[in-house]
Design an enzyme around this catalytic site. Structure first.
Site, PDB file in Angstrom:
ATOM      1  N   ASP A  79      37.105  38.176  23.374  1.00  0.00           N
ATOM      2  CA  ASP A  79      36.365  38.070  22.109  1.00  0.00           C
ATOM      3  C   ASP A  79      36.317  36.582  21.751  1.00  0.00           C
ATOM      4  OD1 ASP A  79      35.187  38.950  19.575  1.00  0.00           O
ATOM      5  OD2 ASP A  79      37.086  38.422  18.652  1.00  0.00           O
ATOM      6  N   SER A  80      35.561  36.281  20.697  1.00  0.00           N
ATOM      7  CA  SER A  80      35.485  34.897  20.232  1.00  0.00           C
ATOM      8  C   SER A  80      36.779  34.447  19.550  1.00  0.00           C
ATOM      9  CB  SER A  80      34.329  34.756  19.243  1.00  0.00           C
ATOM     10  OG  SER A  80      34.523  35.648  18.162  1.00  0.00           O
ATOM     11  N   CYS A 136      33.597  42.186  21.921  1.00  0.00           N
ATOM     12  CA  CYS A 136      32.837  41.400  20.953  1.00  0.00           C
ATOM     13  C   CYS A 136      31.425  41.952  20.960  1.00  0.00           C
ATOM     14  CB  CYS A 136      32.863  39.944  21.390  1.00  0.00           C
ATOM     15  SG  CYS A 136      31.796  38.883  20.401  1.00  0.00           S
ATOM     16  N   GLU A 172      39.695  35.777  10.416  1.00  0.00           N
ATOM     17  CA  GLU A 172      40.345  34.676  11.144  1.00  0.00           C
ATOM     18  C   GLU A 172      41.363  33.950  10.252  1.00  0.00           C
ATOM     19  OE1 GLU A 172      40.036  33.450  14.400  1.00  0.00           O
ATOM     20  OE2 GLU A 172      38.727  35.099  14.986  1.00  0.00           O
ATOM     21  N   CYS A 180      31.092  44.602  14.377  1.00  0.00           N
ATOM     22  CA  CYS A 180      31.705  43.343  14.802  1.00  0.00           C
ATOM     23  C   CYS A 180      33.184  43.660  14.904  1.00  0.00           C
ATOM     24  CB  CYS A 180      31.456  42.252  13.765  1.00  0.00           C
ATOM     25  SG  CYS A 180      32.439  40.756  14.052  1.00  0.00           S
ATOM     26  N   HIS A 196      35.707  41.978  14.515  1.00  0.00           N
ATOM     27  CA  HIS A 196      36.564  41.406  13.469  1.00  0.00           C
ATOM     28  C   HIS A 196      36.653  42.326  12.249  1.00  0.00           C
ATOM     29  CE1 HIS A 196      36.210  37.584  15.633  1.00  0.00           C
ATOM     30  NE2 HIS A 196      37.092  37.051  14.800  1.00  0.00           N
TER      31      HIS A 196
END
Ligand code: DGL
Length: 264
Positions: free
Chosen positions: A14-15, A77, A155, A187, A189
């Site tokens: 993932d990012s 992701c 994040e 997403c 996240h």
């Protein structure tokens, strides 16, 4: 087909920290499999980048995991799945699965006709969810909306703050007003903010998180690979390892051991 009966790890990328929502479900569904997680924290967010850049980043991350000997790749992701899944499947000699199709399947199973999808700008622009859901059931209405600040809140470890609640209200009220009965967290996240999102949408809207269906897809593909004993998980990040250690540790409720800073 993946090599059955082999103890090579599964690669997950993932990012940043978002893919840990998928990592956690795979680790639950396949408790004897070792995983290597790569968070491209140096380049997060992917969601505002162009498809060409996301393809390049995804190929670099995947190549690094291949060099670590992974037997299959999970693109944890949505943005990378939407932009780069065909390129990854074409270039890699191992099975590659993404999170959009499993999420779309779960949404179609849950909805009575009107699905809201929140995702990054890149995923929304790609229409990956609308296309995947309509391919499964053309009668379902899909409304897609970008919620980029959720990535920064996750994040930062700000998922359960009043700031997150306020942002969630601004993003989600138009979808509630439009009458959605199901909300896809498009997403990886966003499930980190699930409790906050649930408070805003209330209990009449079903929430779909593709992590579980993705883990079920991995399990179906890999079967009982024969890996046994205690799994060994590795975590790789391209930047900010102490921040990753803290946020991942909180999210997984575990000490993050074997964390390595890497460069492509
Ligand atoms: N977690 C990612 C996704 O599922 C991307 C978030 C980002 O880097 O913008 O789309």
């Amino acid at each position: 087909m993946p090599n059955r009966g082999n103890a090579q790890p599964i690669g997950v990328f993932d990012s940043g920290v978002g893919g840990l929502t998928v990592f956690r479900e795979i680790a639950r569904a396949l408790p004897h499999e070792s995983l290597v997680y790569l968070g491209d924290c140096a380049r997060v967010p992917y969601g505002t980048k162009s498809p060409a850049t996301i393809i390049r980043y995804s190929l670099e991350a995947a190549q690094h995991l291949v060099e670590r000997g992974v037997k299959m790749m999970v693109v944890a992701c949505n943005t990378a799945t939407a932009a780069a899944l065909p390129a990854l499947q074409q270039r890699l000699a191992i099975p590659v699965i993404g999170v959009v199709e499993p999420g779309a399947r779960a949404a179609v199973a849950a909805t009575s006709g009107k699905v809201g999808v929140i995702a990054t700008e890149g995923t929304v622009k790609s229409k990956a969810y609308s296309n995947a859901i309509r391919a499964l059931d053309p009668s379902v209405e899909v409304i897609e909306s970008a919620a980029p600040l959720f990535v920064a809140l996750a994040e930062e470890g700000w998922a359960n703050t009043h700031v997150a609640r306020e942002v969630a209200g601004i993003y989600l009220e138009p979808l509630i007003d439009a009458g959605i009965d199901t909300l896809v967290l498009g997403c990886t996240h966003y499930p980190i903010l699930r409790a906050t999102i649930e408070k805003v949408v209330g209990d009449k809207v079903r929430i779909v998180d593709s992590a579980e269906t993705t883990a079920a897809t991995v399990k179906a593909l890999i079967g009982d690979s024969g890996a046994s004993g205690i799994p060994v998980h590795h975590f790789l990040v391209t930047d900010a390892e102490e921040r990753f250690r803290r946020i991942a540790g909180e999210f997984l409720a575990a000490e993050i051991e074997r964390l390595e800073l890497i460069a492509f």
